[in-house]
Design a protein around this motif. Structure first.
Motif, PDB file in Angstrom:
ATOM      1  N   UNK A   5      15.221 -17.253 -29.201  1.00 44.91           N
ATOM      2  CA  UNK A   5      14.388 -18.283 -29.815  1.00 44.91           C
ATOM      3  C   UNK A   5      13.532 -18.961 -28.752  1.00 44.91           C
ATOM      4  N   UNK A   6      12.240 -19.075 -29.025  1.00 43.83           N
ATOM      5  CA  UNK A   6      11.330 -19.726 -28.096  1.00 43.83           C
ATOM      6  C   UNK A   6      10.733 -18.808 -27.053  1.00 43.83           C
ATOM      7  N   UNK A   7      11.115 -17.536 -27.041  1.00 37.72           N
ATOM      8  CA  UNK A   7      10.620 -16.629 -26.011  1.00 37.72           C
ATOM      9  C   UNK A   7       9.103 -16.482 -26.051  1.00 37.72           C
ATOM     10  N   UNK A  26       8.126  -5.806 -35.614  1.00 38.54           N
ATOM     11  CA  UNK A  26       7.815  -6.456 -34.347  1.00 38.54           C
ATOM     12  C   UNK A  26       7.187  -7.822 -34.590  1.00 38.54           C
ATOM     13  N   UNK A  27       6.248  -7.893 -35.530  1.00 37.13           N
ATOM     14  CA  UNK A  27       5.614  -9.176 -35.853  1.00 37.13           C
ATOM     15  C   UNK A  27       6.642 -10.176 -36.366  1.00 37.13           C
ATOM     16  N   UNK A  28       7.576  -9.697 -37.174  1.00 34.06           N
ATOM     17  CA  UNK A  28       8.632 -10.576 -37.696  1.00 34.06           C
ATOM     18  C   UNK A  28       9.419 -11.215 -36.548  1.00 34.06           C
ATOM     19  N   UNK A  29       9.751 -10.389 -35.568  1.00 28.45           N
ATOM     20  CA  UNK A  29      10.560 -10.894 -34.464  1.00 28.45           C
ATOM     21  C   UNK A  29       9.753 -11.834 -33.567  1.00 28.45           C
ATOM     22  N   UNK A  30       8.494 -11.492 -33.309  1.00 19.99           N
ATOM     23  CA  UNK A  30       7.658 -12.369 -32.493  1.00 19.99           C
ATOM     24  C   UNK A  30       7.513 -13.735 -33.156  1.00 19.99           C
ATOM     25  N   UNK A  31       7.272 -13.737 -34.472  1.00 23.92           N
ATOM     26  CA  UNK A  31       7.158 -15.008 -35.194  1.00 23.92           C
ATOM     27  C   UNK A  31       8.457 -15.796 -35.144  1.00 23.92           C
TER      28      UNK A  31
END
Length: 249
Positions: A5-7, A26-31
């Motif tokens: 979280x916060x990366x 990937x977009x899900x995880x970045x968000x």
């Protein structure tokens, strides 16, 4: 909640092919990890549904085969968010399944137009802004097929080999700029792109994986997110495998 979280706090990430498969995950995880994910994809209906599903900050529908459209999307993204920190080139197609002598010329051209030319256009459009800000992460999605070649998939294999070679050249060009460029080479994983292939081809690719199973898209998305993060700071012009033991180099 992601353990990272916060990366990606404060980072703007463009993900091509963001409406489905690896791009979407990937977009899900970045968000989820604090980033502003911007989805680029060709299908406006899938794109809007994906934007809502993954919590993306924005979405732009266009065809990566169109260089002018790519440039316009990059300009729109920078105008809206002020920067692009991450580019994940995940848009891709498989093309026909046939031996070379029977392979349709139009399919060959289309595969290269999306998998190789479109990826080049996207990199070309965002690199100047990344260089200017002194920071960037580029992740190009290749494939184990680009290393080993899959029979009856000459266009896909060759286009992904081109992505690997392009990434090695690009990473060396940018090595002192603060912009990192790497490729990921997954073996076959469960994804909508498999619907473009006959089951016999999917079975063949599964048989080549020592773990005896297809990958999970989340496994490769986790690798992509490391490659897209500040932690990936001393590796560039490289390939990262997620292949279940298939690749040996």
């Amino acid at each position: 909640m992601s353990v990272f979280a916060g990366r990606f706090d404060g980072r703007v990430a463009v993900v091509t092919g963001g409406a489905s498969g690896l791009g979407r995950e990937t977009a899900r995880r970045i968000a989820a990890e604090g980033g502003a994910a911007v989805l680029w994809d060709i299908d406006p209906d899938w794109l809007e549904e994906a934007r809502k599903d993954v919590g993306a900050a924005h979405a732009i529908a266009f065809d990566v085969r169109d260089n002018a459209a790519v440039s316009s999307a990059a300009a729109e993204t920078v105008a809206r968010f002020g920067r692009i920190d991450i580019l994940v080139n995940s848009a891709g197609i498989t093309g026909a399944t046939a031996p070379v002598q029977d392979f349709p010329v139009d399919s060959w051209l289309q595969v290269f137009a999306v998998n190789t030319h479109g990826l080049f256009y996207c990199c070309r459009a965002v690199i100047p802004q990344m260089i200017a800000q002194g920071y960037g992460r580029i992740v190009n999605v290749a494939s184990v097929a680009g290393k080993e070649g899959n029979p009856n998939a000459c266009a896909y294999s060759a286009s992904k080999a081109a992505v690997i070679g392009f990434t090695k050249s690009l990473g060396k060009e940018l090595a002192t700029s603060g912009v990192i460029a790497n490729a990921v080479t997954p073996a076959t994983f469960e994804s909508p792109i498999l619907q473009q292939l006959p089951q016999s081809q999917v079975d063949y690719m599964r048989s080549k994986i020592p773990m005896g199973r297809l990958g999970d898209v989340r496994e490769t998305a986790a690798m992509v997110c490391f490659m897209a993060s500040e932690e990936c700071s001393f590796t560039t012009a490289a390939t990262f495998d997620t292949s279940g033991g298939r690749t040996t180099f």
